[in-house]
Design a protein around this motif. Structure first.
Motif, PDB file in Angstrom:
ATOM      1  N   LEU A 104       1.063  -1.094  -0.248  1.00 30.57           N
ATOM      2  CA  LEU A 104      -0.416   0.192   0.035  1.00 30.57           C
ATOM      3  C   LEU A 104       1.217   1.186  -0.074  1.00 30.57           C
ATOM      4  O   LEU A 104       0.149   2.371   0.505  1.00 30.57           O
ATOM      5  CB  LEU A 104      -0.672   0.109   1.527  1.00 30.57           C
ATOM      6  N   TRP A 114      -0.798   5.849  -6.636  1.00 32.91           N
ATOM      7  CA  TRP A 114      -2.419   4.871  -5.798  1.00 32.91           C
ATOM      8  C   TRP A 114      -3.325   4.638  -7.205  1.00 32.91           C
ATOM      9  O   TRP A 114      -3.907   3.307  -6.161  1.00 32.91           O
ATOM     10  CB  TRP A 114      -2.647   6.191  -5.070  1.00 32.91           C
ATOM     11  N   ALA A 137      -4.905   0.933  -6.343  1.00 30.37           N
ATOM     12  CA  ALA A 137      -6.663   0.776  -6.197  1.00 30.37           C
ATOM     13  C   ALA A 137      -6.880  -0.266  -7.230  1.00 30.37           C
ATOM     14  O   ALA A 137      -7.399  -0.996  -7.082  1.00 30.37           O
ATOM     15  CB  ALA A 137      -6.803   2.524  -5.729  1.00 30.37           C
ATOM     16  N   ILE A 151      -5.633  -3.715  -5.799  1.00 31.12           N
ATOM     17  CA  ILE A 151      -6.942  -4.198  -4.988  1.00 31.12           C
ATOM     18  C   ILE A 151      -8.251  -4.469  -5.403  1.00 31.12           C
ATOM     19  O   ILE A 151      -8.979  -5.558  -5.025  1.00 31.12           O
ATOM     20  CB  ILE A 151      -6.600  -3.068  -3.877  1.00 31.12           C
ATOM     21  N   GLU A 152      -8.390  -3.655  -6.649  1.00 29.70           N
ATOM     22  CA  GLU A 152      -9.851  -4.007  -7.420  1.00 29.70           C
ATOM     23  C   GLU A 152     -10.475  -5.285  -7.762  1.00 29.70           C
ATOM     24  O   GLU A 152     -10.776  -6.048  -6.946  1.00 29.70           O
ATOM     25  CB  GLU A 152     -10.621  -2.718  -8.174  1.00 29.70           C
ATOM     26  N   LEU A 160      -1.450  -7.528   2.560  1.00 30.60           N
ATOM     27  CA  LEU A 160      -1.627  -6.413   2.514  1.00 30.60           C
ATOM     28  C   LEU A 160       0.381  -6.095   3.265  1.00 30.60           C
ATOM     29  O   LEU A 160       0.496  -6.399   4.361  1.00 30.60           O
ATOM     30  CB  LEU A 160      -1.709  -5.167   2.909  1.00 30.60           C
ATOM     31  N   PRO A 214       1.552  -1.474   5.073  1.00 26.63           N
ATOM     32  CA  PRO A 214      -0.686  -0.379   5.423  1.00 26.63           C
ATOM     33  C   PRO A 214      -0.472   0.476   5.673  1.00 26.63           C
ATOM     34  O   PRO A 214      -1.293   1.086   5.523  1.00 26.63           O
ATOM     35  CB  PRO A 214      -0.771  -1.766   5.730  1.00 26.63           C
ATOM     36  N   GLN A 269      -4.364   4.997   3.466  1.00 26.00           N
ATOM     37  CA  GLN A 269      -4.409   3.931   2.191  1.00 26.00           C
ATOM     38  C   GLN A 269      -5.363   2.872   3.086  1.00 26.00           C
ATOM     39  O   GLN A 269      -6.305   1.986   2.236  1.00 26.00           O
ATOM     40  CB  GLN A 269      -3.107   4.076   1.865  1.00 26.00           C
ATOM     41  N   GLU A 324      -9.375   3.631   2.492  1.00 28.75           N
ATOM     42  CA  GLU A 324      -9.572   3.567   0.845  1.00 28.75           C
ATOM     43  C   GLU A 324      -9.677   1.804   0.537  1.00 28.75           C
ATOM     44  O   GLU A 324     -10.157   0.821  -0.109  1.00 28.75           O
ATOM     45  CB  GLU A 324      -8.559   3.624   0.058  1.00 28.75           C
ATOM     46  N   THR A 325      -8.416   0.970   1.060  1.00 28.67           N
ATOM     47  CA  THR A 325      -8.138  -0.678   0.736  1.00 28.67           C
ATOM     48  C   THR A 325      -9.527  -1.158   1.402  1.00 28.67           C
ATOM     49  O   THR A 325      -9.626  -1.989   0.634  1.00 28.67           O
ATOM     50  CB  THR A 325      -7.268  -1.230   0.919  1.00 28.67           C
ATOM     51  N   GLN A 326      -9.990  -1.156   2.815  1.00 29.06           N
ATOM     52  CA  GLN A 326     -10.874  -1.262   3.573  1.00 29.06           C
ATOM     53  C   GLN A 326     -12.331  -0.841   2.260  1.00 29.06           C
ATOM     54  O   GLN A 326     -13.067  -1.965   2.289  1.00 29.06           O
ATOM     55  CB  GLN A 326     -11.164  -1.199   4.595  1.00 29.06           C
TER      56      GLN A 326
END
Length: 614
Positions: free
Chosen positions: A142, A149, A153, A156-157, A168, A171, A179, A182-184
């Motif tokens: 992350l 970023w 992202a 992650i998606e 991760l 983190p 970060q 946003e990841t969660q």
């Protein structure tokens, strides 16, 4: 072959505990002459060292560590470059190779390189949690210090949508707090809020801390740079405090009885695997043209030749169509440098191969089961995959990066002309910026893929151009508005000699044109004060901090014809022997003597003359 060539030992020492360091890592440390690493990592393995020279640096100094390692190896030494975990997973291995490549290194003639694997955080942390990484998994850092970023992202998606177990790294830090939040949010679009999550801090170290929680509650816990976050997939569960991700054996085997319903000879048959690709398209092979596998298809054989592009576990139908399926819990729904200043152009980033050529004759669209998830995830990130032309070549695109450069009207001259000011404003434009610094430089930061053209324009306007970073900077006072000019030639000659050359840490060399020293040269790393027709030399000043101090006056009355050569010898010794990120005043103290000038913390105060210039 040069038998005296040095060797780079790039070592991953695992989580940090002695019992988890491999035997090869231990012997590599012991056979090395020099050990180079981040401060914390050096402390973790200090008990394994046997008198090697140690070069230690702080965070963000990875490049200088790699450069120093290569420099020492080129001198014929065995150099250990240490990383925690595995050196090839977010470690130093790749960076060392990049530095070697920039120098034109070839394996047959250059320094030897050995990468020694270690236990990565995904493995060590998983062992403390149970067995969370029993199925397809990926690691995602992350940290957006080096990677945009937007790219992180997207990864992650894609990983969340394709139901990967996700580890991760990096983190959260003191500056990077958004970060992980946003990841969660991204993960909750594709995973149940009750998805098991493991948080492991300092695995197998003194302050080890393990937490088992859920995706919706993970941010209620302490997460930092030393934490690895492991997020389960749609089948992961928690039993007796342990996180378990099934491999899928329950589809074929009974786990609670010794007797199995399928005999060994039956277990790999297509009819025993109705979820497999072969079971979903039983007539696929018969429908293919009579031709061999595409070149380079390897084990993928005819499947790759049919036009199904392979990217890891990613597949598609021959027609390029992907059919998606939601995760089981979700029902049926689907969630929405100095070299640039001196010479040639900067290399641009290379593109990637477009993919595998599709079949000449489209095949019927079939349901691909689990494969479709990964394919649709890829399409969500990259867009639909188009078939490249038969003679297509790997694409190459220019990378527009931020070019930083310092400019000044001269070493002594501090006045810009109107035309020079207009040029600076024009080059910066609306997308760049200009910053005036205490060193009497303007720093330009400009998005461009043509830094050499900008440098040429600045030089045409009679501006001096300097690189940014760990280089030598020659500064001078304005010599009382250019009225006292005796020392100006020395300042200009020093700049021509080594201004802009790389140093272990940013080096400031300052020249004052009279005994008043009003420009503060005595506070710089190397300070020259012109007085009574000669130069006083000050070394090791420190102008910032609560313990700021002037340099030590190591010599007075150095003749003008000797001063440039004297400073050049000091610069050369620092450039050769200084540790990465080691400031000059610390180097001077560590060495005890530089270019024949001794470090003496108890030197007598300089006698001050009241008359300016006397």
């Amino acid at each position: 072959m040069n038998e005296n060539r040095g060797k780079l030992l790039i070592i991953g020492f695992g989580p940090g505990s002695a019992e988890h360091i491999t035997e090869r890592a231990r012997t590599a440390l012991q056979e090395s002459d020099v050990v180079i690493g981040y401060n914390t990592y050096v402390d973790l393995i200090r008990d394994l060292m046997t008198g090697q020279q140690i070069v230690r640096t702080g965070m963000t100094e990875e490049v200088s560590r790699a450069q120093e390692a290569v420099r020492q190896a080129e001198m014929g030494k065995k150099v250990a470059v240490i990383s925690s975990g595995d050196a090839g997973v977010y470690g130093m291995a790749g960076l060392v190779y990049e530095v070697l490549i920039e120098k034109g290194w070839k394996e047959a003639q250059g320094v030897e390189v050995e990468v020694i694997p270690g236990i990565s955080a995904i493995n060590s942390c998983a062992s403390l949690l149970g067995a969370p990484v029993m199925h397809d998994a990926c690691t995602i850092s992350l940290s957006d210090h080096l990677t945009p970023w937007e790219t992180i992202a997207k990864r992650i998606e894609a990983a969340a949508y394709a139901d990967f177990v996700i580890a991760l790294y990096n983190p959260r830090s003191g500056r990077r707090t958004r970060q992980i939040v946003e990841t969660q949010a991204i993960l909750l679009k594709h995973r149940s809020p009750d998805t098991p999550v493991g948080l492991v801090k300092s695995a197998y170290r003194d302050r080890e801390h393990v937490v088992v929680t859920t995706l919706s509650k993970m941010l209620e816990n302490d997460i930092g740079m030393l934490t690895t976050v492991i997020i389960g997939n749609s089948t992961t569960f928690v039993y007796d405090g342990k996180i378990i991700t099934p491999r899928g054996y329950q589809r074929k085997y009974t786990l609670d009885t010794a007797e199995q319903r399928l005999k060994p000879a039956e277990r790999l048959r297509t009819e025993a695997e109705p979820w497999s690709l072969n079971a979903q398209a039983p007539d696929w092979e018969a429908a293919q043209p009579d031709r061999g596998p595409a070149p380079g298809a390897g084990a993928a054989g005819a499947y790759a030749a049919s036009g199904a592009s392979a990217a890891g576990a990613v597949g598609a139908t021959a027609a390029g169509t992907a059919i998606g399926a939601a995760a089981p819990w979700a029902g049926g729904g689907r969630a929405a440098s100095p070299e640039v200043l001196a010479a040639g152009p900067e290399r641009s980033a290379t593109g990637a191969r477009a993919g595998t050529a599709v079949a000449e004759k489209p095949q019927p669209v079939v349901s691909l089961g689990a494969v479709e998830l990964a394919m649709e995830a890829l399409e969500r990130v990259r867009g639909p995959i188009a078939a490249p032309a038969a003679d297509s070549q790997p694409s190459r695109t220019k990378q527009v990066s931020i070019f930083e450069v310092a400019v000044a009207p001269g070493i002594a001259n501090k006045k810009l002309t109107n035309r020079q000011m207009l040029l600076l404003a024009e080059i910066a434009g609306d997308s760049g910026e200009m910053e005036y610094t205490p060193n009497h430089h303007f720093v330009l930061r400009i998005p461009t893929d043509e830094p050499e053209r900008i440098v040429a324009r600045l030089k045409e306007a009679n501006l001096l151009v300097f690189p940014i970073g760990d280089v030598a900077q020659v500064k001078a006072c304005d010599f009382c508005n250019l009225e006292k000019t005796d020392a100006i030639p020395v300042a200009e000659q020093l700049n021509l000699s080594f201004g802009g050359l790389r140093t272990p840490k940013e080096l400031h060399v300052a020249v004052n044109g009279c005994g008043m020293a009003c420009y503060g040269a005595v506070l710089e790393d190397i300070g020259l004060v012109y007085r009574r027709g000669a130069y006083d030399l000050f070394l090791g000043g420190k102008k910032i901090g609560r313990n700021a101090h002037s340099g030590i006056c190591v010599a007075e009355g150095i003749p003008a014809e000797e001063i440039v050569g004297t400073v050049e010898r000091i610069f050369a010794e620092y450039a050769e022997k200084g540790h990465p990120n080691e400031r000059f005043h610390k180097f001077f103290k560590r060495m005890g003597k530089v270019a024949g000038f001794a470090y003496n913390a108890d030197a007598a105060p300089v006698e001050v003359d009241p008359v300016c210039g006397d």
